[in-house]
Write an enzyme that holds these catalytic residues in place. Structure first.
Site, PDB file in Angstrom:
ATOM      1  N   GLU A 116      -5.207  -4.981  10.515  1.00 42.78           N
ATOM      2  CA  GLU A 116      -4.157  -3.984  10.738  1.00 42.78           C
ATOM      3  C   GLU A 116      -4.433  -3.249  12.046  1.00 42.78           C
ATOM      4  O   GLU A 116      -5.235  -2.299  12.061  1.00 42.78           O
ATOM      5  CB  GLU A 116      -4.133  -2.970   9.594  1.00 42.78           C
ATOM      6  CG  GLU A 116      -3.860  -3.583   8.237  1.00 42.78           C
ATOM      7  CD  GLU A 116      -3.361  -2.535   7.246  1.00 42.78           C
ATOM      8  OE1 GLU A 116      -2.220  -2.679   6.789  1.00 42.78           O
ATOM      9  OE2 GLU A 116      -4.084  -1.560   6.981  1.00 42.78           O
TER      10      GLU A 116
ATOM     11  N   SER B 224       3.602  -2.222  10.294  1.00 47.30           N
ATOM     12  CA  SER B 224       5.059  -2.300  10.498  1.00 47.30           C
ATOM     13  C   SER B 224       5.649  -3.653  10.110  1.00 47.30           C
ATOM     14  O   SER B 224       6.564  -4.159  10.778  1.00 47.30           O
ATOM     15  CB  SER B 224       5.426  -1.934  11.939  1.00 47.30           C
ATOM     16  OG  SER B 224       5.029  -0.596  12.222  1.00 47.30           O
TER      17      SER B 224
ATOM     18  N   GLU C 232      -6.781   4.384   7.975  1.00 52.49           N
ATOM     19  CA  GLU C 232      -6.586   5.821   7.740  1.00 52.49           C
ATOM     20  C   GLU C 232      -7.847   6.436   7.131  1.00 52.49           C
ATOM     21  O   GLU C 232      -8.196   7.582   7.418  1.00 52.49           O
ATOM     22  CB  GLU C 232      -5.349   6.041   6.854  1.00 52.49           C
ATOM     23  CG  GLU C 232      -4.078   5.813   7.673  1.00 52.49           C
ATOM     24  CD  GLU C 232      -2.897   5.282   6.890  1.00 52.49           C
ATOM     25  OE1 GLU C 232      -2.875   5.396   5.657  1.00 52.49           O
ATOM     26  OE2 GLU C 232      -1.976   4.734   7.539  1.00 52.49           O
TER      27      GLU C 232
ATOM     28  N   HIS D  50      -9.562   1.006   4.910  1.00 51.92           N
ATOM     29  CA  HIS D  50      -8.260   1.144   5.577  1.00 51.92           C
ATOM     30  C   HIS D  50      -8.433   2.040   6.809  1.00 51.92           C
ATOM     31  O   HIS D  50      -9.206   2.992   6.784  1.00 51.92           O
ATOM     32  CB  HIS D  50      -7.225   1.737   4.617  1.00 51.92           C
ATOM     33  CG  HIS D  50      -5.838   1.689   5.189  1.00 51.92           C
ATOM     34  ND1 HIS D  50      -5.386   2.637   6.078  1.00 51.92           N
ATOM     35  CD2 HIS D  50      -4.840   0.797   5.035  1.00 51.92           C
ATOM     36  CE1 HIS D  50      -4.144   2.320   6.439  1.00 51.92           C
ATOM     37  NE2 HIS D  50      -3.792   1.211   5.826  1.00 51.92           N
TER      38      HIS D  50
ATOM     39  N   GLY E 220       2.707   2.204  10.872  1.00 53.62           N
ATOM     40  CA  GLY E 220       3.657   3.297  10.737  1.00 53.62           C
ATOM     41  C   GLY E 220       4.378   3.644  12.028  1.00 53.62           C
ATOM     42  O   GLY E 220       5.028   4.685  12.127  1.00 53.62           O
TER      43      GLY E 220
ATOM     44  N   ASN F  27       0.875  -1.177   0.000  1.00 49.95           N
ATOM     45  CA  ASN F  27       0.000   0.000   0.000  1.00 49.95           C
ATOM     46  C   ASN F  27       0.909   1.223   0.000  1.00 49.95           C
ATOM     47  O   ASN F  27       1.535   1.530   1.016  1.00 49.95           O
ATOM     48  CB  ASN F  27      -0.899  -0.036   1.243  1.00 49.95           C
ATOM     49  CG  ASN F  27      -1.701   1.239   1.419  1.00 49.95           C
ATOM     50  OD1 ASN F  27      -1.746   2.088   0.521  1.00 49.95           O
ATOM     51  ND2 ASN F  27      -2.338   1.384   2.570  1.00 49.95           N
ATOM     52  N   TRP F  28       0.981   1.881  -1.136  1.00 50.16           N
ATOM     53  CA  TRP F  28       1.901   3.011  -1.269  1.00 50.16           C
ATOM     54  C   TRP F  28       1.348   4.291  -0.648  1.00 50.16           C
ATOM     55  O   TRP F  28       2.041   5.305  -0.612  1.00 50.16           O
ATOM     56  CB  TRP F  28       2.266   3.233  -2.750  1.00 50.16           C
ATOM     57  CG  TRP F  28       3.061   2.103  -3.348  1.00 50.16           C
ATOM     58  CD1 TRP F  28       3.468   0.956  -2.706  1.00 50.16           C
ATOM     59  CD2 TRP F  28       3.558   2.000  -4.687  1.00 50.16           C
ATOM     60  NE1 TRP F  28       4.181   0.157  -3.569  1.00 50.16           N
ATOM     61  CE2 TRP F  28       4.247   0.770  -4.799  1.00 50.16           C
ATOM     62  CE3 TRP F  28       3.476   2.831  -5.822  1.00 50.16           C
ATOM     63  CZ2 TRP F  28       4.858   0.353  -5.979  1.00 50.16           C
ATOM     64  CZ3 TRP F  28       4.080   2.415  -7.007  1.00 50.16           C
ATOM     65  CH2 TRP F  28       4.772   1.190  -7.081  1.00 50.16           C
ATOM     66  N   LYS F  29       0.104   4.241  -0.184  1.00 47.92           N
ATOM     67  CA  LYS F  29      -0.530   5.407   0.458  1.00 47.92           C
ATOM     68  C   LYS F  29      -0.338   6.657  -0.425  1.00 47.92           C
ATOM     69  O   LYS F  29      -0.356   6.550  -1.635  1.00 47.92           O
ATOM     70  CB  LYS F  29       0.013   5.585   1.888  1.00 47.92           C
ATOM     71  CG  LYS F  29      -0.140   4.282   2.702  1.00 47.92           C
ATOM     72  CD  LYS F  29       0.092   4.447   4.180  1.00 47.92           C
ATOM     73  CE  LYS F  29      -0.128   3.097   4.862  1.00 47.92           C
ATOM     74  NZ  LYS F  29      -0.016   3.174   6.317  1.00 47.92           N
TER      75      LYS F  29
ATOM     76  N   GLY G 134       2.898  -1.154   4.271  1.00 47.93           N
ATOM     77  CA  GLY G 134       2.956   0.275   3.983  1.00 47.93           C
ATOM     78  C   GLY G 134       4.377   0.707   3.681  1.00 47.93           C
ATOM     79  O   GLY G 134       4.911   0.472   2.591  1.00 47.93           O
ATOM     80  N   GLY G 135       5.032   1.308   4.667  1.00 49.61           N
ATOM     81  CA  GLY G 135       6.351   1.912   4.470  1.00 49.61           C
ATOM     82  C   GLY G 135       7.361   1.037   3.751  1.00 49.61           C
ATOM     83  O   GLY G 135       8.056   1.501   2.835  1.00 49.61           O
TER      84      GLY G 135
END
Ligand code: 13P
Length: 253
Positions: A169, A214, A99, A97, A175, A10-12, A235-236
């Site tokens: 998640e 993470s 977010e 998600h 994150g 997920n490149w957000k 993510g990251g």
């Protein structure tokens, strides 16, 4: 039952179309050789979907989007429909998600409508659920996650449930560098599997439940060795081809 592992990046809100093209090329070069044994996908921002789709064309790496609106079209400024995503080459779409839930007001009901719209358009929804830190600390994790899963999937038949993925998640792990332990993840994944069995007895064993929060190359293998952890939503670490590939390798071990 053996479920093929699934790792989705997920490149957000990272990477312009030009930057995303470069990252997609790197991911393709590094991950394509592994993509037969593990299902692999990336979800770039809307504006990069066509560019990334072109870069991944002919590969086994799937394209996903990060959100959608449940209506097919209309006066919904700033929104994108499932059919638009399908036309852009998407196979997957994230629904709910954390977010989206926390920052943009996505409710359980919105997530249910998005999931249904994605399925109706032939997309494969990745339905995201997860508790906040206060919810975990007050012992409400399974209650909150259970409510989110039941709400998102309510009204769906077994075939539809068999055609989606769930992602657990924990909000406190996203994150933050704090990962759920393998045992914590397994406990929630098993509970989600139990709910799926309740809703769709014949389909539940085939549904993949991903862990997100993470995930890194050095913790991926242990997390994915758990019986109900069928992959990762990353993510990251998905923004670096070498780290993303390391996580995919963790799914094979
Ligand atoms: P991080 O891997 O950066 O913690 O993000 C997880 C996530 O939200 C993936 O959807």
């Amino acid at each position: 039952m053996a479920r093929k592992k699934f790792v989705c990046g997920n490149w957000k809100m990272h990477r312009t179309a030009a930057e995303a093209r470069t990252l997609a090329r790197e991911v393709r070069a590094a991950a394509e050789p592994l993509a037969g044994r593990v299902d692999v996908a990336v979800a770039p921002p809307f504006t990069a979907l066509f560019a990334v789709g072109a870069e991944l064309a002919g590969s086994r790496i799937g394209l996903g989007a990060q959100n959608l609106h449940w209506e097919a079209q209309g006066a919904f400024t700033g929104e994108v429909s499932a059919h638009m995503l399908a036309e852009a080459g998407c196979r997957y779409v994230l629904c709910g998600h954390s977010e989206r839930r926390q920052l943009f007001g996505d409710t359980d009901e919105a997530v249910r409508k998005k999931t249904g719209a994605a399925l109706a358009a032939g997309l494969h929804p990745i339905v995201c659920v997860g508790e906040t830190l206060p919810e975990r600390e007050s012992g409400r994790t399974l209650e909150v996650v259970g409510r989110q899963v039941r709400a998102a999937l309510s009204g769906l038949g077994p075939d539809s449930i068999g055609g989606l993925t769930v992602a657990y998640e924990p909000v406190w792990a996203i994150g933050t560098g704090k990962t759920a332990s393998a045992a914590q993840a397994q406990e929630v994944h098993a509970a989600i599997r139990g709910i799926l069995k309740d809703l769709a007895p014949g389909a539940a064993d085939a549904v993949r439940i991903l862990y997100g929060g993470s995930v890194k190359p050095d913790n991926a293998a242990e997390l994915m060795s758990q019986p109900d952890v069928d992959g990762a939503l990353v993510g990251g670490a998905s923004l670096k081809a070498i780290d993303f590939t390391g996580i995919i390798q963790g799914a094979i071990r």
